[in-house]
Write a protein that holds these residues in place. Structure first.
Motif, PDB file in Angstrom:
ATOM      1  N   UNK A  50      51.688  28.505  21.302  1.00 21.20           N
ATOM      2  CA  UNK A  50      52.843  27.604  21.440  1.00 21.20           C
ATOM      3  C   UNK A  50      54.142  28.365  21.201  1.00 21.20           C
ATOM      4  N   UNK A  51      54.122  29.235  20.212  1.00 16.91           N
ATOM      5  CA  UNK A  51      55.337  30.023  19.929  1.00 16.91           C
ATOM      6  C   UNK A  51      55.695  30.862  21.146  1.00 16.91           C
ATOM      7  N   UNK A  52      54.676  31.457  21.802  1.00 20.60           N
ATOM      8  CA  UNK A  52      54.947  32.270  22.989  1.00 20.60           C
ATOM      9  C   UNK A  52      55.541  31.436  24.106  1.00 20.60           C
ATOM     10  N   UNK A  53      55.080  30.199  24.244  1.00 14.80           N
ATOM     11  CA  UNK A  53      55.571  29.338  25.335  1.00 14.80           C
ATOM     12  C   UNK A  53      56.992  28.860  25.049  1.00 14.80           C
ATOM     13  N   UNK A  54      57.236  28.388  23.825  1.00 15.06           N
ATOM     14  CA  UNK A  54      58.496  27.679  23.588  1.00 15.06           C
ATOM     15  C   UNK A  54      59.654  28.585  23.129  1.00 15.06           C
ATOM     16  N   UNK A  55      59.340  29.788  22.643  1.00 17.75           N
ATOM     17  CA  UNK A  55      60.443  30.665  22.209  1.00 17.75           C
ATOM     18  C   UNK A  55      61.353  31.065  23.386  1.00 17.75           C
ATOM     19  N   UNK A  56      60.782  31.567  24.495  1.00 16.55           N
ATOM     20  CA  UNK A  56      61.701  31.938  25.598  1.00 16.55           C
ATOM     21  C   UNK A  56      62.458  30.735  26.158  1.00 16.55           C
ATOM     22  N   UNK A  57      61.836  29.569  26.113  1.00 13.12           N
ATOM     23  CA  UNK A  57      62.523  28.365  26.617  1.00 13.12           C
ATOM     24  C   UNK A  57      63.718  28.044  25.713  1.00 13.12           C
ATOM     25  N   UNK A  58      63.491  28.145  24.404  1.00 16.41           N
ATOM     26  CA  UNK A  58      64.577  27.865  23.462  1.00 16.41           C
ATOM     27  C   UNK A  58      65.687  28.897  23.610  1.00 16.41           C
ATOM     28  N   UNK A  59      65.285  30.166  23.835  1.00 17.97           N
ATOM     29  CA  UNK A  59      66.315  31.208  23.990  1.00 17.97           C
ATOM     30  C   UNK A  59      67.215  30.933  25.194  1.00 17.97           C
ATOM     31  N   UNK A  60      66.673  30.290  26.216  1.00 12.45           N
ATOM     32  CA  UNK A  60      67.495  29.919  27.378  1.00 12.45           C
ATOM     33  C   UNK A  60      68.275  28.628  27.136  1.00 12.45           C
ATOM     34  N   UNK A  90      63.224  24.774  37.394  1.00 10.26           N
ATOM     35  CA  UNK A  90      63.001  26.037  38.100  1.00 10.26           C
ATOM     36  C   UNK A  90      63.015  27.205  37.108  1.00 10.26           C
ATOM     37  N   UNK A  91      63.989  27.191  36.218  1.00  9.90           N
ATOM     38  CA  UNK A  91      64.102  28.236  35.194  1.00  9.90           C
ATOM     39  C   UNK A  91      62.869  28.271  34.299  1.00  9.90           C
ATOM     40  N   UNK A  92      62.426  27.075  33.900  1.00 11.32           N
ATOM     41  CA  UNK A  92      61.266  26.974  32.995  1.00 11.32           C
ATOM     42  C   UNK A  92      60.015  27.527  33.671  1.00 11.32           C
ATOM     43  N   UNK A  93      59.843  27.174  34.962  1.00  8.02           N
ATOM     44  CA  UNK A  93      58.642  27.650  35.664  1.00  8.02           C
ATOM     45  C   UNK A  93      58.661  29.179  35.787  1.00  8.02           C
ATOM     46  N   UNK A  94      59.858  29.712  36.027  1.00  7.63           N
ATOM     47  CA  UNK A  94      59.986  31.170  36.122  1.00  7.63           C
ATOM     48  C   UNK A  94      59.588  31.829  34.795  1.00  7.63           C
ATOM     49  N   UNK A  95      60.059  31.230  33.701  1.00  7.02           N
ATOM     50  CA  UNK A  95      59.711  31.776  32.384  1.00  7.02           C
ATOM     51  C   UNK A  95      58.198  31.730  32.159  1.00  7.02           C
ATOM     52  N   UNK A  96      57.590  30.598  32.574  1.00  8.17           N
ATOM     53  CA  UNK A  96      56.146  30.445  32.360  1.00  8.17           C
ATOM     54  C   UNK A  96      55.360  31.441  33.216  1.00  8.17           C
ATOM     55  N   UNK A  97      55.833  31.667  34.453  1.00 13.03           N
ATOM     56  CA  UNK A  97      55.149  32.644  35.311  1.00 13.03           C
ATOM     57  C   UNK A  97      55.197  34.035  34.674  1.00 13.03           C
TER      58      UNK A  97
END
Ligand code: ADP
Ligand code: ASP
Ligand code: MG
Length: 408
Positions: free
Chosen positions: A277-287, A316-323
């Motif tokens: 979860x930390x890996x998923x949500x940290x980059x999202x929060x940073x954006x 779109x941004x979120x999907x890019x981060x997840x990819x």
């Protein structure tokens, strides 16, 4: 120094000369009582959208600081036009832009937060003028660049100025006569509330009721500013947003809100181990993307699914981060859905009442509306549904909860 009254007028209230004359009538009331007035204005209705669309024509992803420089002009037009009209009517006034106050904000262009307001300068200006016509929505950052406070940000400008000047009330004039049990433009049965607590209003605003920007309510609560939401076009008293009072508890639900600006993302088959979860949500929060609902399913064979919602504009941004994360966390698939909406029931009375969730689920079941996700807080229950059912869901929840009470 005389008493200072802060009044804010939204886009529909300043959309043309006739409406601005109506605004002036409202300003005359405190003036006649001998008060000084700070009038905070939004851009004329549709202007901010027009400017945003214009920017997109010039640049697909406009520089955010330049974009703020552009969209803030909507408010500059309103205040200049209003001030020249009011002057012709013999009122001692001038326009004041964000940087002239100054309203100092951080540098998060497009969603800047107010850091400080030079209230002494405002008070000094009020020695000379009876009315200051202040541009809402604008600030200036430490680099002398213009910032804007996010959509609906003029509400926050007004409440922040009221807080800085220790004004007792901040009047927010708009195109509806107050805060209703749900959007009166969507549900004819919506009823006006006489009073609503800061916490309920915070939940209503964060669940999509755009009558007040959420940050304006945060400010009001923090600095204990009473907010009076009322109509520009009638004299009737509106809704007082204030501290919670005991009488509010007798009503289970104060209102129903909806938010169509949501998209759902599911990361399918992530490994069920610490740190995912930390890996998923940290980059999202940073954006600086605001994640709202989050659900993690129980794992099967060491893998689980994580589903969450983000604003549609950030999908779109979120999907890019997840990819980008796929090689790191090794999920099996990535799914998304834009055709979703949140519907929420809100009320401080929910703290002491059981069965709110069951009642909401029955109301949605009776209309055959499927629930995709659920989240709750102490005073709020939210369901994610298919967005084509939003209006039906709002009406049925309103009928079920608010229809049976005498609110307001
Ligand atoms: P302004 O331009 O004056 O800032 P907004 O359009 O931002 O006005 O906000 C007013 C609108 O908020 C209303 O026209 C109404 O459709 C919408 N709204 C949504 N939920 C509510 C609610 N619970 N009570 C009142 N208005 C609501
Ligand atoms: N003009 C800005 C907007 O449309 C700010 C506001 O109206 O409060 O979002
Ligand atoms: Mg608004």
């Amino acid at each position: 120094m005389k008493n200072i009254v802060v009044q804010k007028f939204g886009g529909t209230s300043v959309r043309n000369l006739e409406c601005m004359r109506q605004v002036l009538n409202n300003v005359r009331r405190p003036l006649a009582a001998g008060d000084k007035v700070i009038v905070v204005l939004s851009a004329m209705a549709g202007e901010t959208n027009r400017l945003l669309a214009l920017a997109k024509e010039w640049s697909p992803a406009p520089d955010l600081a330049e974009l703020d420089s552009l969209v803030s002009t909507g408010e500059q037009i309103s205040v200049a036009l209003f001030a020249m009209m009011a002057k012709d009517e013999g009122i001692k006034c001038r326009s004041v832009l964000g940087f002239q106050v100054p309203i100092i904000s951080n540098s998060s262009y497009g969603k800047a937060r107010i850091e400080s307001i030079d209230s002494e300068k405002l008070v000094a200006m009020l020695e000379e003028y009876d009315v200051l016509v202040m541009a809402g929505f604008q600030g200036v950052d430490a680099f002398d660049r213009i910032t804007t406070l996010g959509r609906g940000g003029s509400d926050t400008s007004a409440v922040a100025v009221a807080a800085a000047l220790k004004a007792e009330v901040c009047e927010i004039y708009t195109d509806v006569p107050g805060v209703f049990t749900t959007d009166p433009n969507m549900c004819a049965e919506a009823r006006k509330l006489d009073r609503i607590s800061y916490d309920e209003m915070l939940e209503m605003a964060s669940m999509g009721a755009k009558v007040l920007q959420i940050r304006s309510v945060e400010f009001a609560k923090k600095y204990n500013v009473t907010v009076h939401v009322r109509s520009t076009f009638s004299d009737e008293p509106g809704t007082i947003v204030t501290q919670e009072e005991a009488i509010m508890e007798s009503v289970q639900v104060a209102g129903v809100a909806y938010d169509k600006d949501q998209a759902q993302v599911t990361v399918v088959g992530v490994l069920d181990e610490p740190g995912v979860c930390a890996s998923i949500f940290t980059p999202i929060a940073e954006r600086k993307i605001l994640v709202d609902m989050i659900v993690q399913n129980p794992s099967r064979e060491g893998r689980t699914d994580i589903t969450f919602t983000v604003p549609k504009s950030d999908l779109a941004d979120t999907l890019k981060l997840m990819e980008g994360l796929k090689p790191v966390i090794g999920y099996l698939a990535l799914l998304s859905d834009k055709d979703v909406a949140k519907v929420s029931v809100i009320g401080v009375g929910m703290r002491n009442h059981s069965g709110v969730a069951a009642q909401a689920f029955r109301a949605l079941r009776d209309e055959n509306i499927n629930i995709l996700m659920i989240s709750t807080s102490e005073i709020k229950l939210t369901c994610l549904i298919e967005d084509k059912y939003t209006e039906l869901a709002v009406r049925t929840l309103h009928q079920s909860f608010v229809g049976q009470y005498q609110v307001g």
